[in-house]
Motif scaffolding. Structure first.
Motif, mmCIF file in Angstrom:
data_model
loop_
_atom_site.group_PDB
_atom_site.id
_atom_site.type_symbol
_atom_site.label_atom_id
_atom_site.label_comp_id
_atom_site.label_asym_id
_atom_site.label_seq_id
_atom_site.Cartn_x
_atom_site.Cartn_y
_atom_site.Cartn_z
ATOM 1 N N THR A 117 0.822 -1.204 0.000
ATOM 2 C CA THR A 117 0.000 0.000 0.000
ATOM 3 C C THR A 117 0.858 1.256 0.000
ATOM 4 N N VAL A 118 2.002 1.203 0.660
ATOM 5 C CA VAL A 118 2.916 2.357 0.679
ATOM 6 C C VAL A 118 3.365 2.689 -0.737
ATOM 7 N N ALA A 119 3.712 1.657 -1.506
ATOM 8 C CA ALA A 119 4.125 1.875 -2.894
ATOM 9 C C ALA A 119 2.988 2.478 -3.707
ATOM 10 N N LEU A 120 1.764 1.946 -3.552
ATOM 11 C CA LEU A 120 0.624 2.466 -4.301
ATOM 12 C C LEU A 120 0.342 3.920 -3.949
ATOM 13 N N LEU A 121 0.508 4.282 -2.683
ATOM 14 C CA LEU A 121 0.241 5.654 -2.252
ATOM 15 C C LEU A 121 1.215 6.626 -2.910
ATOM 16 N N ALA A 122 2.472 6.232 -3.041
ATOM 17 C CA ALA A 122 3.455 7.091 -3.700
ATOM 18 C C ALA A 122 3.192 7.206 -5.199
ATOM 19 N N LEU A 123 2.454 6.247 -5.759
ATOM 20 C CA LEU A 123 2.179 6.226 -7.196
ATOM 21 C C LEU A 123 0.749 6.671 -7.500
ATOM 22 N N ARG A 162 2.142 4.471 -13.849
ATOM 23 C CA ARG A 162 3.386 3.784 -14.185
ATOM 24 C C ARG A 162 4.509 4.829 -14.208
ATOM 25 N N PRO A 163 5.581 4.615 -13.457
ATOM 26 C CA PRO A 163 6.681 5.591 -13.476
ATOM 27 C C PRO A 163 7.220 5.779 -14.891
#
Length: 273
Positions: A117-123, A162-163
């Motif tokens: 979830t941390v990764a999704l929040l940053a994205l 997507r970065p």
């Protein structure tokens, strides 16, 4: 106390079953619900399941990736198009947990868990929620703030951007037992650059509050500036701003506040942990 299991195909029926029974819980991968059942949680008398295949779908071809809530972390790791999310998926438990745990379930994992979830929040994550109001998208940040008030709502999917480049997104989980231990701190940074300056910075932290949070002081320190040593130092100095970590067996709140800036500096500088 006996537990009733109800299975539905239509997502609207699942949402209706959840909203009409306060003692009902949704069963996805089971890493949270089955633990509670095995530990004797008597507040849960009904388990609700869904067979709708849309919960298992992945659309990873566009600029914005959509992942069904029932997709497991093992499945994420098997998708080449989701390579930027592989470090976050790999940090979730061991193989058994990754084979069962789901992307949707991770949104409800309490600290020191919920690392994906941390990764999704940053994205710039969005959560597709099915409820009495129909299907709607909520910003992940808003969903997390109201998570405990989402009774009767079913998470159908999550999506994220997507970065634009491999170095625009960075993720790191600090744990005492690698790779499957609970998080001391989890950090994710989306720092796209244009003309040598950061544009649209989003920084997320795990285990620094009851849910994953945006580090908005860090974002302000980065925005519009070159990602150099001076900017990174200013960002690291703001890392604990607005956080509310707690003490647990992995680390104290004091320790988390002391080291979050150190790990953020390493992450933004591209250093090994």
């Amino acid at each position: 106390m006996p537990v009733t299991v109800k299975t539905f195909q239509a997502l609207s029926e699942v949402a209706s079953a959840l909203s009409s029974d306060r003692a009902a819980r949704y069963l996805g991968g089971g890493t949270l619900v089955m633990r509670d059942l095995n530990e004797g949680d008597v507040s849960m008398t009904t388990v609700v399941r869904a067979t709708d295949r849309s919960l298992q779908t992945i659309d990873g071809s566009g600029a914005r990736v959509r992942i069904g809530a029932g997709v497991t972390f093992a499945r994420v790791l098997a998708e080449r198009d989701l390579g930027f999310l592989h470090p976050a998926a790999r940090s979730i438990g061991g193989p058994a947990v990754r084979n069962m745990g789901t992307v949707g379930g991770n949104l409800f994992a309490p600290a020191p868990f919920g690392d994906f979830t941390v990764a999704l929040l940053a994205l710039d994550g969005l959560v597709a929620v099915q409820g009495g109001f129909g299907l709607r998208d909520m910003p992940l940040e808003e969903f997390l703030q109201s998570r405990d008030r989402q009774a009767g709502a079913l998470v159908v999917a999550v999506s994220c951007i997507r970065p634009a480049s491999a170095d625009a997104f960075r993720y790191r989980k600090i744990s005492r037992i690698k790779p499957k231990g609970g998080s001391v701190i989890t950090l994710a940074a989306h720092v796209p650059q244009s003309g040598g300056r950061v544009t649209g910075a989003r920084i997320a932290l795990g285990s620094m509050a009851p849910t994953a949070i945006r580090a908005k002081g860090v974002e302000r320190a980065l925005e519009g500036r070159p990602l150099d040593a001076s900017t990174i130092n200013a960002a690291a100095a703001a890392a604990s701003e607005g956080t509310a970590p707690t003490d647990n067996a992995l680390a104290s709140a004091w320790y988390r506040r002391e080291v979050v800036g150190v790990h953020l500096r390493r992450l933004l500088s591209g250093q090994e942990s």
